[in-house]
Motif scaffolding. Structure first.
Motif, PDB file in Angstrom:
ATOM      1  N   PRO A 151      39.476  67.977   4.496  1.00  0.00           N
ATOM      2  CA  PRO A 151      39.766  68.702   3.252  1.00  0.00           C
ATOM      3  C   PRO A 151      39.464  70.198   3.351  1.00  0.00           C
ATOM      4  N   PRO A 193      43.521  71.380   2.926  1.00  0.00           N
ATOM      5  CA  PRO A 193      43.444  70.673   1.640  1.00  0.00           C
ATOM      6  C   PRO A 193      44.785  70.107   1.179  1.00  0.00           C
ATOM      7  N   HIS A 194      45.888  70.782   1.490  1.00  0.00           N
ATOM      8  CA  HIS A 194      47.204  70.280   1.078  1.00  0.00           C
ATOM      9  C   HIS A 194      47.519  68.956   1.783  1.00  0.00           C
ATOM     10  N   TRP A 204      45.369  66.874   3.080  1.00  0.00           N
ATOM     11  CA  TRP A 204      44.403  65.868   2.619  1.00  0.00           C
ATOM     12  C   TRP A 204      44.835  65.293   1.277  1.00  0.00           C
ATOM     13  N   ARG A 205      45.319  66.158   0.384  1.00  0.00           N
ATOM     14  CA  ARG A 205      45.764  65.697  -0.933  1.00  0.00           C
ATOM     15  C   ARG A 205      46.960  64.754  -0.804  1.00  0.00           C
TER      16      ARG A 205
END
Length: 65
Positions: free
Chosen positions: A21, A25-26, A28-29
């Protein structure tokens, strides 16, 4: 001695869990959104595989020391 090893292992788990993350982060989301669409059976199988890999790593590390 045993408690310090356990606490160190849990700390390392948090560090490893936070790498993805933090770095992406993108991605992971999107990965987490895909996880919500999996069936319970698939999640259980993934959990079992994860536990077996972890157990194997612990056994290997134990044999090394």
């Amino acid at each position: 001695m045993m408690w310090s090893i356990l606490i160190s292992a849990i700390g390392l788990l948090f560090v490893l869990e936070g790498i993805l993350p933090f770095l992406s982060p993108h991605f992971w989301r999107r990965l987490m959104q895909q996880m919500f669409t999996l069936s319970e059976k698939s999640l259980r199988i993934m959990g079992l595989i994860s536990m077996l890999i972890g157990l194997a790593l612990v056994c290997i590390a134990r044999d090394l020391y």
